[in-house]
Design a protein around this motif. Structure first.
Motif, PDB file in Angstrom:
ATOM      1  N   LYS A   1      -9.162   3.520  -1.622  1.00  0.00           N
ATOM      2  CA  LYS A   1      -7.775   3.646  -1.159  1.00  0.00           C
ATOM      3  C   LYS A   1      -6.996   2.369  -1.456  1.00  0.00           C
ATOM      4  CE  LYS A   1      -5.078   4.295   3.053  1.00  0.00           C
ATOM      5  NZ  LYS A   1      -5.139   4.378   4.500  1.00  0.00           N
ATOM      6  N   ARG A   2      -7.609   1.232  -1.190  1.00  0.00           N
ATOM      7  CA  ARG A   2      -6.931  -0.055  -1.402  1.00  0.00           C
ATOM      8  C   ARG A   2      -6.680  -0.305  -2.882  1.00  0.00           C
ATOM      9  NH1 ARG A   2      -3.227  -2.642  -1.033  1.00  0.00           N
ATOM     10  NH2 ARG A   2      -3.323  -4.886  -1.258  1.00  0.00           N
ATOM     11  N   VAL A   3      -7.640   0.043  -3.746  1.00  0.00           N
ATOM     12  CA  VAL A   3      -7.459  -0.114  -5.194  1.00  0.00           C
ATOM     13  C   VAL A   3      -6.302   0.761  -5.663  1.00  0.00           C
ATOM     14  CG1 VAL A   3      -8.512   0.394  -7.442  1.00  0.00           C
ATOM     15  CG2 VAL A   3      -9.822  -0.825  -5.708  1.00  0.00           C
ATOM     16  N   LYS A   4      -6.244   1.978  -5.148  1.00  0.00           N
ATOM     17  CA  LYS A   4      -5.156   2.889  -5.518  1.00  0.00           C
ATOM     18  C   LYS A   4      -3.807   2.330  -5.079  1.00  0.00           C
ATOM     19  CE  LYS A   4      -4.442   7.848  -5.603  1.00  0.00           C
ATOM     20  NZ  LYS A   4      -4.845   9.135  -5.061  1.00  0.00           N
ATOM     21  N   GLU A   5      -3.748   1.811  -3.860  1.00  0.00           N
ATOM     22  CA  GLU A   5      -2.511   1.216  -3.355  1.00  0.00           C
ATOM     23  C   GLU A   5      -2.108   0.004  -4.197  1.00  0.00           C
ATOM     24  OE1 GLU A   5      -3.380   0.312   0.705  1.00  0.00           O
ATOM     25  OE2 GLU A   5      -3.085   2.376   1.391  1.00  0.00           O
ATOM     26  N   ALA A   6      -3.110  -0.820  -4.538  1.00  0.00           N
ATOM     27  CA  ALA A   6      -2.816  -2.006  -5.355  1.00  0.00           C
ATOM     28  C   ALA A   6      -2.293  -1.589  -6.723  1.00  0.00           C
ATOM     29  CB  ALA A   6      -4.072  -2.862  -5.497  1.00  0.00           C
ATOM     30  N   ARG A   7      -2.871  -0.549  -7.307  1.00  0.00           N
ATOM     31  CA  ARG A   7      -2.418  -0.055  -8.608  1.00  0.00           C
ATOM     32  C   ARG A   7      -0.973   0.450  -8.517  1.00  0.00           C
ATOM     33  NH1 ARG A   7      -6.168   4.033  -9.874  1.00  0.00           N
ATOM     34  NH2 ARG A   7      -7.610   2.386 -10.433  1.00  0.00           N
TER      35      ARG A   7
END
Length: 114
Positions: free
Chosen positions: A32-38
């Motif tokens: 989830k955090r990687v997706k948000e960062a992207r």
């Protein structure tokens, strides 16, 4: 002793399941955090691109105006030179035609030196 071993094994299995759940939650959070960062990075890139496009358009508008003025001046000079050439052609047209006709019709044969 068998009951103790069985209870100990059950406790270990329960702990393993609990650890597995914790690891799964951590993976989900990381994904989830990687997706948000992207998504945040995409937004920042788009904002940066829009800013640079605006800067380029402003720069282009400022410098195109100077080019337009130079282009207009060059066009005026070209028209002036063309008019001068046409006027010179009109003035000496008869003489040029007369000289051309004389060169074509007046033959002056000369022997070759070799």
């Amino acid at each position: 002793m068998s009951a103790q071993n069985s209870a100990g094994i059950q406790t270990l299995l329960d702990a393993e399941r609990e650890a597995s759940k914790i690891v799964q939650k951590a993976r989900e959070y990381r994904t989830k955090r990687v997706k948000e960062a992207r998504d945040e990075a995409k937004k920042e890139i788009e904002a940066y691109r829009a800013e640079k496009d605006a800067e380029f358009k402003k720069f282009e508008a400022e410098h195109t105006q100077g080019n337009k003025a130079a282009e207009t001046e060059a066009d005026k000079e070209a028209v002036t030179k063309i008019d001068e050439i046409k006027e010179a052609g009109k003035k000496s047209r008869e003489k040029v035609v007369k000289d051309l006709l004389a060169a074509v019709f007046e033959i002056n044969p000369t022997p070759h030196d070799s």
